[in-house]
Design an enzyme around this catalytic site. Structure first.
Site, short mmCIF file in Angstrom:
data_model
loop_
_atom_site.label_atom_id
_atom_site.label_comp_id
_atom_site.label_asym_id
_atom_site.label_seq_id
_atom_site.Cartn_x
_atom_site.Cartn_y
_atom_site.Cartn_z
N CYS A 232 0.88 -1.18 0.00
CA CYS A 232 0.00 0.00 0.00
C CYS A 232 0.91 1.22 0.00
O CYS A 232 1.16 1.82 1.05
CB CYS A 232 -0.92 -0.01 1.21
SG CYS A 232 -1.89 -1.53 1.40
N ALA A 233 1.43 1.57 -1.17
CA ALA A 233 2.66 2.36 -1.25
C ALA A 233 2.52 3.87 -1.09
O ALA A 233 3.39 4.51 -0.50
CB ALA A 233 3.35 2.06 -2.59
N PRO A 235 1.90 7.61 0.12
CA PRO A 235 2.45 8.62 -0.79
C PRO A 235 3.87 8.37 -1.28
O PRO A 235 4.38 9.13 -2.10
CB PRO A 235 2.40 9.90 0.04
CG PRO A 235 2.54 9.43 1.44
CD PRO A 235 1.85 8.11 1.51
N GLY A 236 4.59 7.33 -0.78
CA GLY A 236 5.84 6.95 -1.40
C GLY A 236 7.11 7.14 -0.60
O GLY A 236 8.19 6.75 -1.06
N LYS A 238 8.11 5.60 2.14
CA LYS A 238 8.65 4.29 2.48
C LYS A 238 9.19 3.59 1.23
O LYS A 238 10.18 2.86 1.29
CB LYS A 238 7.59 3.43 3.17
CG LYS A 238 7.13 3.96 4.52
CD LYS A 238 6.09 3.04 5.14
CE LYS A 238 5.52 3.63 6.42
NZ LYS A 238 4.69 4.83 6.15
N ASP A 256 -1.01 0.69 -5.29
CA ASP A 256 -1.95 1.56 -4.60
C ASP A 256 -3.22 1.66 -5.42
O ASP A 256 -3.17 1.72 -6.66
CB ASP A 256 -1.38 2.95 -4.36
CG ASP A 256 -2.07 3.64 -3.19
OD1 ASP A 256 -1.57 3.53 -2.05
OD2 ASP A 256 -3.13 4.26 -3.40
N ARG A 261 -3.15 9.36 -5.97
CA ARG A 261 -2.06 9.17 -5.02
C ARG A 261 -0.85 8.56 -5.71
O ARG A 261 0.30 8.92 -5.45
CB ARG A 261 -2.52 8.25 -3.88
CG ARG A 261 -3.47 8.91 -2.92
CD ARG A 261 -3.96 7.94 -1.86
NE ARG A 261 -2.86 7.29 -1.16
CZ ARG A 261 -2.93 6.90 0.12
NH1 ARG A 261 -4.02 7.12 0.81
NH2 ARG A 261 -1.93 6.31 0.70
N ASP A 303 1.82 -1.45 4.88
CA ASP A 303 1.39 -0.33 5.72
C ASP A 303 -0.02 0.05 5.27
O ASP A 303 -0.21 1.02 4.55
CB ASP A 303 2.35 0.84 5.57
CG ASP A 303 2.05 1.96 6.56
OD1 ASP A 303 2.14 1.72 7.77
OD2 ASP A 303 1.72 3.08 6.12
N CYS A 364 0.10 3.57 11.61
CA CYS A 364 0.28 4.78 12.43
C CYS A 364 -0.92 4.88 13.37
O CYS A 364 -1.60 5.90 13.45
CB CYS A 364 0.43 6.03 11.56
SG CYS A 364 -0.89 6.29 10.37
#
Length: 491
Positions: A232-233, A235-236, A238, A256, A261, A303, A364
């Site tokens: 689930c990449a 906004p990028g 990570k 994604d 996004r 994530d 998070c």
């Protein structure tokens, strides 16, 4: 009108975990950045107050405005310096101004306060988010930590060396910085340091990323040349971190579901110098683990969407009355249950890739439902995997019995709230499979082992009294076998 539409759009993106407030404001290219930033931050600060006013007056039902657009308009009308727009929106808001003002006045009377600021939850007044240091990850695809340090020193910053403890991160002045005590490519500046207009940020040499958000890729640590999935990449951040760890060698599959996004992420990765990525506008749950394209994938970072409850800027502290709080808690419990079920599906799906060796799961969120409970459920469903004990020196651990995992918080680690777990595939026939994690012991006998070996395994689960009885029985059995052998030899 552009001010309010931009502000509402940024609040939407923050709630969707599409970036930090300041980054989204600067990326908006709005002509008056300071004005936009102030409106977004103040609206966010008064969010629960604004929500109550909007609900009380039934503003959404009567105006058909989106909730975040209604919030920024009501904020400027009641708490700001007046609406800064004309046309339809101003006409609409002026029509309801008296009712909105009356609702605010009633709220103050009910809560026995005279000042608008006194309506705010206690933790918002403290401004916890303003106290977190500014973390800057050095993008090793374009530069080195030493080069960035030298550049900052030439700009008049004072380098304080390596941090020895969390307390060192709290003592930074406006023009000083330090190397983080846990992550070697992370520099730490005072909370007030702004990098959004800085050359190093615009050139992709540094990435503005919270320390806790750097943990998943850092702990997964895929080697150069490996095949990796970022499930689930967007906004990028990570994704770019994974690419740096891989030295841009190998294949980095990034998925994604949101096309916008993914487009924003593509721009970020281009600026960061990432070239090993393969982006796909696709739902990770619909990716076939048996596809030949992913036969060499050994590392997965997951994530997934979560409540975002760990983000300091999104905590409202709760200002509801008891009956309102009960309704809010019931709604939140239902939402967490749905999120947890989705997260379990995603994690179980990630563990189905035939050659995957390690999967990092992160959120998070501060809620057990999205963290330890998801981990426990997936361990029971996937006994071929175990938890890896992460970063022994990290000060905040997962809740017992999942202390192999990490937690992060604004108080103990000076970061946003975060959770990280790592699953590792076990060798076939492992005797300790998930033994330390599951509620009851689970013993797997050795493959191809002898009957004696199986009996030894069973003995490990016996009580002391049973062990004594078994020992006596075995002695009697051995004596009988010896007597039979002597009789055969005599005959």
């Amino acid at each position: 009108m552009a001010l309010y539409s931009n502000a509402a759009g940024i609040l939407d993106k923050v709630e969707q975990k599409r970036g930090a407030v300041k980054t989204l404001v600067y990326d908006s290219k709005f002509e008056n950045i300071k004005q936009l930033f102030a409106l977004v931050c103040e609206t966010q600060k008064y969010s629960t107050v604004l929500q109550e006013i909007i609900d009380t007056t039934k503003l959404i039902k009567e105006t058909k405005l989106r909730i975040n657009l209604a919030k920024v308009l009501v904020y400027d009308l009641l708490f700001g310096q007046g609406l800064k727009c004309g046309g339809h929106w101003k006409t609409l808001m002026m029509k309801h101004r008296s009712r909105l003002q009356a609702a605010l006045a009633r709220m103050k009377v009910k809560k026995k306060v005279s000042c608008n600021e006194d309506l705010l939850p206690a933790n918002v007044k403290k401004g916890d988010g303003d106290q977190l240091p500014r973390y800057v990850r050095v993008n090793t695809l374009k530069t080195t930590v030493d080069d960035v340090i030298d550049y900052m020193k030439r700009e008049g910053f004072s380098y304080q060396g390596h941090a020895n403890g969390i307390q060192d991160l709290c003592r930074l002045s406006d023009k000083s910085f330090i190397t983080d005590l846990h992550l070697p490519n992370l520099l730490v500046f005072s909370a007030k340091t702004d990098f959004h207009d800085h050359f190093l940020y615009k050139a992709g040499h540094v990435i503005l990323q919270d320390k806790a958000s750097c943990l998943p890729a850092f702990l997964l640590n895929p080697p150069a040349g490996s095949h990796v999935i970022d499930a689930c990449a967007a906004p990028g951040n990570k994704t770019s971190h994974l690419a740096a760890l891989m030295s841009n060698k190998g294949k980095l599959f990034a998925f994604d579901l949101d096309a916008k996004r993914l487009s924003t992420m593509s721009t970020l990765l281009l600026r960061a110098g990432v070239t090993c990525q393969q982006l796909a506008n696709q739902d990770f749950l619909k990716v076939d683990p048996q596809s030949a394209e992913y036969k060499d994938v050994k590392y997965i970072l997951l994530d997934p969407s979560c409540s975002g409850s760990g983000m300091v800027c999104l905590r409202d502290g709760g200002s509801e009355l008891p009956e309102e709080q009960a309704q809010a808690e019931a709604k939140e419990a239902s939402r967490l249950q749905a999120l947890s079920a989705f997260q379990q599906r995603c994690l179980t799906h990630a563990l189905q890739f035939p050659r995957v060796q390690r999967v990092v799961y992160s959120t998070c969120s501060i809620h057990t439902e999205e963290n330890e409970q998801v981990v426990a459920a997936c361990l029971q469903q996937n006994p071929a995997f175990r938890l890896v004990k992460l970063f022994p020196q990290w000060p905040e651990r997962g809740l017992s019995p999942h202390t192999q995992c990490l937690r992060a918080s604004s108080t103990k680690t000076l970061t946003h709230g975060f959770f990280v777990a790592m699953f590792e595939r076990q060798a076939p026939g492992s005797q300790a499979m998930n033994q330390q994690i599951l509620p009851s012991p689970m013993v797997v006998p050795p493959v191809g082992g002898s009957l004696e070996a199986e009996e030894d395994v069973e003995e490990e689960l016996c009580s002391p009294e049973e062990e004594q009885q078994n020992s006596s029985a075995k002695k009697r059995k051995r004596n009988r076998n010896r007597n039979r052998k002597k009789q055969k030899t005599t005959q």
